[in-house]
Design an enzyme around this catalytic site. Structure first.
Site, short mmCIF file in Angstrom:
data_model
loop_
_atom_site.label_atom_id
_atom_site.label_comp_id
_atom_site.label_asym_id
_atom_site.label_seq_id
_atom_site.Cartn_x
_atom_site.Cartn_y
_atom_site.Cartn_z
N ARG A 1 5.59 -9.50 19.53
CA ARG A 1 5.81 -10.93 20.31
C ARG A 1 4.34 -11.56 19.77
NH1 ARG A 1 7.15 -7.56 25.20
NH2 ARG A 1 9.27 -7.92 25.35
N ASN A 36 0.83 -1.19 -0.03
CA ASN A 36 0.01 0.01 -0.22
C ASN A 36 0.93 1.36 0.13
OD1 ASN A 36 -2.36 1.60 0.09
ND2 ASN A 36 -3.23 0.14 1.53
N HIS A 95 24.20 -1.13 10.98
CA HIS A 95 25.58 -0.46 11.08
C HIS A 95 26.34 -1.39 12.32
CE1 HIS A 95 24.05 2.76 8.62
NE2 HIS A 95 23.01 2.48 9.07
N THR A 97 11.60 -7.51 15.50
CA THR A 97 13.21 -7.68 15.60
C THR A 97 13.46 -9.26 15.27
OG1 THR A 97 12.78 -7.88 18.12
CG2 THR A 97 12.92 -5.78 17.31
N LYS A 98 12.78 -10.17 15.57
CA LYS A 98 12.93 -11.65 15.57
C LYS A 98 11.93 -12.19 14.38
CE LYS A 98 14.54 -11.65 20.11
NZ LYS A 98 14.31 -12.21 21.58
#
Length: 181
Positions: free
Chosen positions: A179, A84, A114, A164-165
């Site tokens: 989560r 979108n 980084h 993040t995972k």
């Protein structure tokens, strides 16, 4: 010896200020200006222009302008993928989006990363980690998918989540950090 572009595509430390990479980004910016001016055109016309720059565009894949990316050539869209308005893909390395996946407005897929030490960061070096999104995934508006994340088939990422995972197949995640729910 590998060029900075070769290092970037391999996920190694590289210098983004390299002349070849600057030229690639400039070319992509010109292409994005063309593509982002096509909001009122039909899907087939937009698809044709997507194929000029993206690594792969499956049948029926669509991105609603405006769209933003660094290079384009590392992005692979499966069949019937939908992004979108206002999606951002930082694609120094591969970003693969599986068939039938739908991505809400304002989603960011960020492969750029980084170094963690101040000395390495000060050198200007950076690297990327690929993002792979499976088939039939729904990613809600404003979600952030961070470097190196894999999202399994049939998963759902709630709006505004920061992923993040890795997300296993068929799992719904939400929140910051995302989560299972």
């Amino acid at each position: 010896m590998n060029t900075e572009k070769q290092k970037m595509l391999a996920g190694e430390l590289y210098r983004a200020g390299d002349a070849e990479l600057r030229d690639d980004r400039t070319e992509t910016q010109r292409w994005l200006a063309k593509y982002n001016a096509m909001l009122g055109t039909c899907l087939s016309e937009r698809s044709s222009v997507l194929k000029e720059r993206l690594g792969f565009v499956g049948e029926g894949a669509a991105i609603r302008p405006p769209f933003h990316c660094d290079y384009g050539y590392s992005i692979k869209l499966g069949k019937d993928v939908f992004l979108n308005f206002n999606c951002v893909i930082l694609d120094g390395v591969e970003v693969v989006i599986g068939d039938g996946t739908q991505i809400g407005p304002g989603v960011q897929l960020l492969t750029a990363d980084h170094p963690r030490t101040p000395e390495e960061r000060a050198s200007g070096a950076e690297f990327g980690k690929p993002i792979h999104i499976g088939k039939n995934v729904w990613i809600g508006a404003g979600a952030l998918i961070l470097p190196g994340v894999n999202i399994g088939d049939d998963a759902i990422v709630g709006a505004g989540s920061v992923v993040t995972k890795d997300v296993p197949k068929g799992t719904t995640v939400m929140g910051n950090p995302a989560r299972p729910k």
